[in-house]
Structure formats: structure tokens, C-alpha cells
Design a protein around this motif. Structure first.
Motif, PDB file in Angstrom:
ATOM      1  N   PHE A  29     -29.682  -3.446  21.407  1.00 15.53           N
ATOM      2  CA  PHE A  29     -28.738  -2.906  22.373  1.00 15.53           C
ATOM      3  C   PHE A  29     -29.295  -1.623  22.978  1.00 15.53           C
ATOM      4  O   PHE A  29     -30.129  -0.948  22.372  1.00 15.53           O
ATOM      5  CB  PHE A  29     -27.395  -2.600  21.710  1.00 15.53           C
ATOM      6  CG  PHE A  29     -26.648  -3.818  21.246  1.00 15.53           C
ATOM      7  CD1 PHE A  29     -25.881  -4.569  22.133  1.00 15.53           C
ATOM      8  CD2 PHE A  29     -26.697  -4.218  19.917  1.00 15.53           C
ATOM      9  CE1 PHE A  29     -25.184  -5.680  21.710  1.00 15.53           C
ATOM     10  CE2 PHE A  29     -26.005  -5.329  19.475  1.00 15.53           C
ATOM     11  CZ  PHE A  29     -25.250  -6.067  20.374  1.00 15.53           C
ATOM     12  N   PHE A 185     -23.663 -12.290  21.582  1.00 17.44           N
ATOM     13  CA  PHE A 185     -23.954 -11.359  22.676  1.00 17.44           C
ATOM     14  C   PHE A 185     -25.082 -11.967  23.509  1.00 17.44           C
ATOM     15  O   PHE A 185     -26.155 -12.261  22.989  1.00 17.44           O
ATOM     16  CB  PHE A 185     -24.359  -9.994  22.125  1.00 17.44           C
ATOM     17  CG  PHE A 185     -23.273  -9.332  21.319  1.00 17.44           C
ATOM     18  CD1 PHE A 185     -22.283  -8.594  21.931  1.00 17.44           C
ATOM     19  CD2 PHE A 185     -23.245  -9.463  19.940  1.00 17.44           C
ATOM     20  CE1 PHE A 185     -21.271  -7.993  21.197  1.00 17.44           C
ATOM     21  CE2 PHE A 185     -22.240  -8.872  19.189  1.00 17.44           C
ATOM     22  CZ  PHE A 185     -21.250  -8.134  19.811  1.00 17.44           C
ATOM     23  N   ALA A 188     -25.977  -9.342  28.601  1.00 22.87           N
ATOM     24  CA  ALA A 188     -25.512  -7.952  28.687  1.00 22.87           C
ATOM     25  C   ALA A 188     -25.687  -7.264  27.335  1.00 22.87           C
ATOM     26  O   ALA A 188     -25.166  -7.732  26.326  1.00 22.87           O
ATOM     27  CB  ALA A 188     -24.043  -7.916  29.107  1.00 22.87           C
ATOM     28  N   ASN A 189     -26.446  -6.167  27.327  1.00 18.43           N
ATOM     29  CA  ASN A 189     -26.699  -5.481  26.052  1.00 18.43           C
ATOM     30  C   ASN A 189     -26.588  -3.960  26.162  1.00 18.43           C
ATOM     31  O   ASN A 189     -27.053  -3.242  25.264  1.00 18.43           O
ATOM     32  CB  ASN A 189     -28.077  -5.860  25.517  1.00 18.43           C
ATOM     33  CG  ASN A 189     -29.210  -5.294  26.363  1.00 18.43           C
ATOM     34  OD1 ASN A 189     -29.028  -5.036  27.549  1.00 18.43           O
ATOM     35  ND2 ASN A 189     -30.371  -5.133  25.755  1.00 18.43           N
ATOM     36  N   LEU A 204     -18.956  -6.577  25.546  1.00 16.69           N
ATOM     37  CA  LEU A 204     -20.240  -7.233  25.805  1.00 16.69           C
ATOM     38  C   LEU A 204     -20.283  -8.682  25.344  1.00 16.69           C
ATOM     39  O   LEU A 204     -21.191  -9.424  25.727  1.00 16.69           O
ATOM     40  CB  LEU A 204     -21.375  -6.467  25.095  1.00 16.69           C
ATOM     41  CG  LEU A 204     -21.659  -5.044  25.570  1.00 16.69           C
ATOM     42  CD1 LEU A 204     -22.811  -4.454  24.774  1.00 16.69           C
ATOM     43  CD2 LEU A 204     -21.982  -5.023  27.058  1.00 16.69           C
TER      44      LEU A 204
END
Length: 327
Positions: A29, A185, A188-189, A204
Motif C-alpha cells: 500500500f 484489494f 487501488a492501493n 479500497l
């Protein structure tokens, strides 16, 4: 279990199935941090470095002071010892990584590192809630039932209260982290925060967060309502007892023993409530970062000063240690 999993998978919306099938799963992330302005990075690094050093020094000194002075081996200071230990660990969950991010171009944290940070955040946050609750109960017994204090707050009772606090923290942190690990996830991070908090992580996820939100509602509800009600009820009885004290000196002494704890409770629960008891959006998350600074950095730094500067026993213990060193 396999049958149940396949049944749940079949009942998922088509969008979630596609997310599972086509996703490039996140292995790390990016933490957005407090601000993206380059000119503020160095001043913020200096500010939070000083804050962290003061937090470590203040809480460590209070732990050593209580441990070395036998006249501080009472229930009140036993809970204060645990509060300082919790604050010491709690602040260390976020601040070192936060300081590194101020000096690096890419604020990257691995998936495992993010989940580990999230787990210990939940653990120490819930622990602090119940430690503050135990301290409120201690003040209630000391003021409302002073003749039964030694029995009601025996070493066994105090140890049981702390064990219960850590067990509640363990169960709450395990429930939150276990539910977070089940999420997927995708592309998008970027976490819109300076640490791995529950709300920005849920934003997320490319799979359903219904179970997570349900667990947040249940676990957070229990761990907020139970401590809050206990603290309010305790101080309701305390206030009633104080108002019945005839002498002004007696009232002043009773108020002084509770004032430090009231300030600590207000700072911790107040900043938490401002962050979580409002709708989650990009704008509110931006404002919530400032509130988060209070319960992750400011409160752990302030607690040693709140309890030492307003406490005659702590001041006396410090003077004794200074005299021993001098002579």
C-alpha cells in the motif's frame, strides 16, 4: 465449509466475481500521509520526532518511577503503570513509520506490514479504553466506598481487571483483522491516511465490506458503550459523593484525585469520537487525520504530564529519587 464458501461465492454480485477474477491483487500500500506539500515534510518530521521522544521518555520514566517506589505500589498506580505501558507501545505502532515517510519519496508499506500495524492499532486502542475504565472504577471505589477499598481493589481484582482489558483488546483486534484479511484489494492501493486505519482500508476494497461494517458496528459498539457507560456511571456516583462532603478541603482533594483522569478520558474518547462517529468521505477523512494525531500522538505524550504534574505522590517520588542521586 467448502460448500458454504462455494454457496456464498455463487451468490455474490457479478461485479465482485469479476473483481476476484480480473484483479491484480495488492501486495503493498501507499500511505498518503498527513500532507502532500513538500515544504511541510521537514517541519512535520521535526515536530513528530520531538513528540515521539517526549512520549517515550515521559512514559518510560513513569513506568520506572512506579516500579522503583514501593509507596506507589497501589491500585491507582498499578493502572497508571499499565496506561503508560499501553501508551508507550501504542505510539510506537505509528510514529516510527510516520517519521520514515516524512523523509522518503514513496510512502510504501507492505500488505503484511499494513495488517500488522492495523492489528496492534486495534489492540492498544481497545486496551487503553479499558485501562481508563478500570481507573474510573478505582476512583469510584476510593471515593464512594473508602472502607471497602482494600477488599474491592485487592491485587487479585486489579490483575483480573487488567487481564480482562487485554483479553477484550485481543478479541476485538483479532475480529477486526480477521475480517480485514478476508477482503480483496485490487488496483487501488493508496491509503488516504498516515497509517493503516479501518475506514480508509475499507474504502479500497473491491469486494463487499458488509461483514466488516457489521463487525465494526458490533465490536466498536461494545468497546465504546461499555467503557463509556461505566465511566459516566462511576463519575455520576463520584460527583454525588463529593457534593455530600461538608468540608471544602475534602471536596477539593476528591476533585483533584479525579481531574487528571477526566482530562485523559476527554482527550482520548473525544478525539476518537470525532474521527469515527461521522460519515466517511474523502473530505471527512482529510479532517479526520488531524483528529487521529490527537489519539495516536498527542494523548500518549500528554498522559505522563497530566498524571505527574497534578499528582503529589509522583512529585514526592521524583524528589526522593533526585535526593538519593545527589547525596
Amino acid at each position: 465449509m467448502l460448500f458454504l464458501s462455494s454457496l456464498l461465492y455463487k451468490n455474490e454480485p457479478e461485479k465482485q466475481k469479476m473483481a476476484r477474477g480480473n484483479a491484480s491483487f495488492v501486495t503493498e500500500f501507499i500511505l498518503a500521509g498527513l500532507t502532500d506539500l513538500p515544504d511541510l515534510q521537514l517541519p512535520l518530521f521535526s515536530l513528530f520526532l520531538v513528540t515521539y521522544m517526549v512520549t517515550m521518555l515521559g512514559n518510560l520514566c513513569l513506568i520506572i518511577l512506579i516500579g522503583l517506589n514501593s509507596h506507589l505500589h497501589t491500585p491507582m498506580y498499578f493502572f497508571l503503570f499499565n496506561l503508560s505501558f499501553t501508551d508507550l507501545c501504542y505510539s510506537s505502532v505509528f510514529t516510527p513509520k510516520m517519521l520514515i515517510n516524512f523523509t522518503s519519496k514513496e510512502n510504501i508499506i507492505s500488505y503484511r506490514g499494513c495488517m500488522t500495524q492495523f492489528y496492534f492499532f486495534c489492540f492498544f486502542a481497545i486496551s487503553e479504553c479499558y485501562v481508563l475504565t478500570s481507573m474510573a472504577y478505582d476512583r469510584y471505589v476510593a471515593i464512594c466506598n473508602p472502607l471497602l477499598y482494600n477488599v474491592a481493589m485487592s491485587p487479585k481484582v486489579c490483575s483480573s481487571l487488567m487481564l480482562g482489558s487485554y483479553l477484550m483488546a485481543f478479541s476485538g483486534a483479532t475480529a477486526h483483522t480477521g475480517c480485514m484479511l478476508r477482503l480483496t484489494f485490487c488496483d487501488a492501493n493508496t491509503v488516504n491516511h498516515y497509517f493503516c486505519d479501518i475506514l480508509p482500508l475499507l474504502q479500497l476494497s473491491c469486494t463487499s465490506t458488509y461483514v466488516n461494517k457489521l463487525v465494526v458496528f458490533i465490536v466498536a459498539g461494545v468497546n465504546v458503550i461499555v467503557p463509556s457507560v461505566t465511566i459516566f456511571v462511576s463519575y455520576g456516583f463520584i460527583l454525588s459523593s463529593i457534593l455530600r462532603i461538608s468540608s471544602t478541603e475534602g471536596r477539593s482533594k476528591a476533585f483533584s484525585t479525579c481531574s487528571s483522569h477526566i482530562i485523559a478520558v476527554f482527550l482520548f474518547f473525544g478525539s476518537f469520537a470525532f474521527m469515527y462517529l461521522k460519515p466517511s468521505s474523502v473530505e471527512s477523512m482529510g479532517r479526520g487525520k488531524i483528529s487521529s494525531v490527537f489519539y495516536t500522538n498527542v494523548v500518549p505524550m500528554m498522559n505522563p504530564f497530566i498524571y505527574s504534574l497534578r499528582n503529589k505522590d509522583v512529585k514526592l517520588a521524583v524528589r526522593k529519587i533526585v535526593r538519593r542521586r545527589v547525596f
